[in-house]
Design a protein around this motif. Structure first.
Motif, PDB file in Angstrom:
ATOM      1  N   UNK A  85       0.809  -1.225   0.000  1.00 49.24           N
ATOM      2  CA  UNK A  85       0.000   0.000   0.000  1.00 49.24           C
ATOM      3  C   UNK A  85       0.842   1.276   0.000  1.00 49.24           C
ATOM      4  N   UNK A  86       1.940   1.382   0.803  1.00 49.82           N
ATOM      5  CA  UNK A  86       2.722   2.627   0.780  1.00 49.82           C
ATOM      6  C   UNK A  86       3.269   2.979  -0.599  1.00 49.82           C
ATOM      7  N   UNK A  87       3.510   1.974  -1.437  1.00 49.01           N
ATOM      8  CA  UNK A  87       4.066   2.243  -2.763  1.00 49.01           C
ATOM      9  C   UNK A  87       3.067   2.996  -3.636  1.00 49.01           C
ATOM     10  N   UNK A  88       1.787   2.659  -3.496  1.00 54.98           N
ATOM     11  CA  UNK A  88       0.763   3.244  -4.367  1.00 54.98           C
ATOM     12  C   UNK A  88      -0.010   4.373  -3.681  1.00 54.98           C
ATOM     13  N   UNK A  89       0.331   4.661  -2.430  1.00 53.05           N
ATOM     14  CA  UNK A  89      -0.338   5.752  -1.722  1.00 53.05           C
ATOM     15  C   UNK A  89       0.093   7.101  -2.292  1.00 53.05           C
ATOM     16  N   UNK A  90      -0.849   8.006  -2.434  1.00 49.35           N
ATOM     17  CA  UNK A  90      -0.533   9.349  -2.922  1.00 49.35           C
ATOM     18  C   UNK A  90       0.502   9.995  -2.003  1.00 49.35           C
ATOM     19  N   UNK A  91       1.615  10.445  -2.591  1.00 49.93           N
ATOM     20  CA  UNK A  91       2.734  10.939  -1.794  1.00 49.93           C
ATOM     21  C   UNK A  91       2.382  12.207  -1.036  1.00 49.93           C
ATOM     22  N   UNK A  92       1.552  13.058  -1.608  1.00 50.53           N
ATOM     23  CA  UNK A  92       1.173  14.299  -0.925  1.00 50.53           C
ATOM     24  C   UNK A  92       0.338  13.982   0.317  1.00 50.53           C
ATOM     25  N   UNK A  93      -0.645  13.089   0.159  1.00 50.60           N
ATOM     26  CA  UNK A  93      -1.473  12.699   1.298  1.00 50.60           C
ATOM     27  C   UNK A  93      -0.619  12.019   2.367  1.00 50.60           C
ATOM     28  N   UNK A  94       0.307  11.163   1.933  1.00 54.06           N
ATOM     29  CA  UNK A  94       1.182  10.482   2.891  1.00 54.06           C
ATOM     30  C   UNK A  94       2.058  11.479   3.633  1.00 54.06           C
ATOM     31  N   UNK A  95       2.573  12.480   2.924  1.00 51.82           N
ATOM     32  CA  UNK A  95       3.432  13.471   3.567  1.00 51.82           C
ATOM     33  C   UNK A  95       2.678  14.282   4.609  1.00 51.82           C
ATOM     34  N   UNK A  96       1.420  14.611   4.319  1.00 49.25           N
ATOM     35  CA  UNK A  96       0.604  15.350   5.291  1.00 49.25           C
ATOM     36  C   UNK A  96       0.436  14.527   6.569  1.00 49.25           C
ATOM     37  N   UNK A  97       0.184  13.246   6.411  1.00 47.78           N
ATOM     38  CA  UNK A  97       0.019  12.363   7.569  1.00 47.78           C
ATOM     39  C   UNK A  97       1.324  12.268   8.350  1.00 47.78           C
ATOM     40  N   UNK A  98       2.438  12.133   7.633  1.00 42.75           N
ATOM     41  CA  UNK A  98       3.735  12.042   8.312  1.00 42.75           C
ATOM     42  C   UNK A  98       4.071  13.351   9.029  1.00 42.75           C
ATOM     43  N   UNK A  99       3.765  14.479   8.415  1.00 39.48           N
ATOM     44  CA  UNK A  99       4.023  15.755   9.083  1.00 39.48           C
ATOM     45  C   UNK A  99       3.235  15.869  10.381  1.00 39.48           C
ATOM     46  N   UNK A 100       1.978  15.428  10.344  1.00 40.92           N
ATOM     47  CA  UNK A 100       1.168  15.466  11.566  1.00 40.92           C
ATOM     48  C   UNK A 100       1.694  14.482  12.602  1.00 40.92           C
ATOM     49  N   UNK A 101       2.000  13.266  12.152  1.00 41.38           N
ATOM     50  CA  UNK A 101       2.445  12.231  13.091  1.00 41.38           C
ATOM     51  C   UNK A 101       3.742  12.609  13.783  1.00 41.38           C
ATOM     52  N   UNK A 102       4.646  13.290  13.047  1.00 43.96           N
ATOM     53  CA  UNK A 102       5.954  13.613  13.616  1.00 43.96           C
ATOM     54  C   UNK A 102       6.078  15.078  14.021  1.00 43.96           C
ATOM     55  N   UNK A 103       4.949  15.764  14.151  1.00 43.28           N
ATOM     56  CA  UNK A 103       4.986  17.119  14.693  1.00 43.28           C
ATOM     57  C   UNK A 103       5.273  17.064  16.196  1.00 43.28           C
ATOM     58  N   UNK A 104       5.603  18.214  16.759  1.00 44.67           N
ATOM     59  CA  UNK A 104       5.980  18.240  18.187  1.00 44.67           C
ATOM     60  C   UNK A 104       4.863  17.719  19.071  1.00 44.67           C
ATOM     61  N   UNK A 105       3.618  18.018  18.714  1.00 44.42           N
ATOM     62  CA  UNK A 105       2.472  17.565  19.521  1.00 44.42           C
ATOM     63  C   UNK A 105       1.777  16.367  18.868  1.00 44.42           C
ATOM     64  N   UNK A 106       2.441  15.709  17.923  1.00 41.97           N
ATOM     65  CA  UNK A 106       1.834  14.601  17.202  1.00 41.97           C
ATOM     66  C   UNK A 106       1.823  13.303  17.980  1.00 41.97           C
ATOM     67  N   UNK A 107       1.212  12.271  17.420  1.00 44.68           N
ATOM     68  CA  UNK A 107       1.068  10.982  18.110  1.00 44.68           C
ATOM     69  C   UNK A 107       2.392  10.277  18.384  1.00 44.68           C
ATOM     70  N   UNK A 108       3.420  10.491  17.553  1.00 45.32           N
ATOM     71  CA  UNK A 108       4.700   9.831  17.800  1.00 45.32           C
ATOM     72  C   UNK A 108       5.310  10.325  19.104  1.00 45.32           C
ATOM     73  N   UNK A 109       5.356  11.648  19.293  1.00 45.84           N
ATOM     74  CA  UNK A 109       5.883  12.184  20.547  1.00 45.84           C
ATOM     75  C   UNK A 109       4.987  11.838  21.723  1.00 45.84           C
ATOM     76  N   UNK A 110       3.675  11.771  21.479  1.00 44.42           N
ATOM     77  CA  UNK A 110       2.752  11.376  22.558  1.00 44.42           C
ATOM     78  C   UNK A 110       3.026   9.952  23.007  1.00 44.42           C
ATOM     79  N   UNK A 111       3.281   9.065  22.042  1.00 43.79           N
ATOM     80  CA  UNK A 111       3.589   7.678  22.382  1.00 43.79           C
ATOM     81  C   UNK A 111       4.914   7.573  23.127  1.00 43.79           C
ATOM     82  N   UNK A 112       5.900   8.370  22.687  1.00 40.13           N
ATOM     83  CA  UNK A 112       7.180   8.369  23.395  1.00 40.13           C
ATOM     84  C   UNK A 112       7.020   8.895  24.816  1.00 40.13           C
ATOM     85  N   UNK A 113       6.161   9.918  24.977  1.00 39.43           N
ATOM     86  CA  UNK A 113       5.911  10.453  26.315  1.00 39.43           C
ATOM     87  C   UNK A 113       5.297   9.417  27.241  1.00 39.43           C
TER      88      UNK A 113
END
Length: 262
Positions: A85-113
């Protein structure tokens, strides 16, 4: 040919209206680009992306292919599709999700916290920004490696493994002495494809970080794009020609090193 001929001139965006003002400069444009600190940084970043992303993508793709070929029997088609699925996923949509996930207040930092680990400014610090771009690059390309390796694995005769098992060869020994040698042509194909792909890496650093912070994730392709946008047409074309030469040289070297020996 157009890129090469333009790179031998001093063309800028203003000259597009009056091309007769363009002067032939020979190799001066290439010398200027090679001496440009920003291009040198982009060159180093591109090589780093190749060194990090290619082996990681291939290792993950191989692991997924082995699991789908031997370990997972039920819902194999589902897991194969999910991994691709990641190969055929629209790169712009994927980038938006990654930007949100790895933002300072995003879920990745929340999980690390939640684990007691301090969060990072993933896209705002050079080291973590490079890590994020590499992770996204691997996430996008591992599925392609998986499909190619899976096709190679399914072409290996089952009788070869059965004979090796009868002789007492364990799983690791069978993988090292049978699977890897028989996958050599597939490995060559995957290595060249992935290397060329990451030498031309553009979408991930452009969409995630715009080449920042401080140019730490700017690739050659992104540098060429920026120079064209700045109106430095000849510099942009010279950079693209140098990138083409780099891709050709690396591909030739890889074919010579990895091709089957008769």
């Amino acid at each position: 040919m157009l890129a090469l001929s333009t790179s031998l001139t001093d063309m800028t965006a203003r000259d597009l209206r009056d091309p007769f003002n363009v002067n032939f400069t020979g190799l001066d444009g290439f010398i200027a680009v090679l001496g440009n600190a920003s291009f040198q940084s982009a060159f180093g970043n591109t090589i780093m992306f190749v060194v990090l992303c290619v082996p990681l993508s291939m290792a993950l793709g191989m692991a997924l292919a082995l699991m789908l070929n031997n370990g997972i029997r039920r819902l194999r088609t589902f897991f194969r599709a999910a991994a691709y699925v990641p190969v055929i996923t629209n790169i712009v949509a994927a980038a938006v999700i990654w930007q949100y996930a790895f933002s300072i207040t995003g879920p990745v930092n929340s999980a690390l916290g939640e684990l007691g680990v301090p969060g990072l400014n993933w896209l705002g610090e050079p080291g973590s920004a490079i890590t994020t771009v590499v992770m996204m690059g691997v996430w996008r390309t591992a599925g392609t490696c998986m499909i190619l390796f899976l096709a190679g694995l399914q072409a290996v005769p089952e009788e070869v493994y059965e004979a090796a098992a009868t002789d007492g060869a364990g799983p690791f020994r069978r993988f090292w002495s049978i699977t890897l040698p028989l996958l050599r042509p597939t490995t060559l194909l995957v290595t060249v494809l992935m290397t060329v792909s990451f030498l031309n890496i553009f979408e991930e650093p452009y969409l995630l970080t715009k080449g920042g912070p401080l140019g730490s994730t700017k690739s050659i392709a992104l540098w060429v794009y920026e120079q064209f946008g700045f109106g430095n047409i000849s510099a942009s074309m010279a950079g693209s020609v140098l990138l083409l030469i780099l891709v050709a040289v690396v591909a030739i070297v890889q074919f010579r090193m990895l091709r089957p020996k008769h």
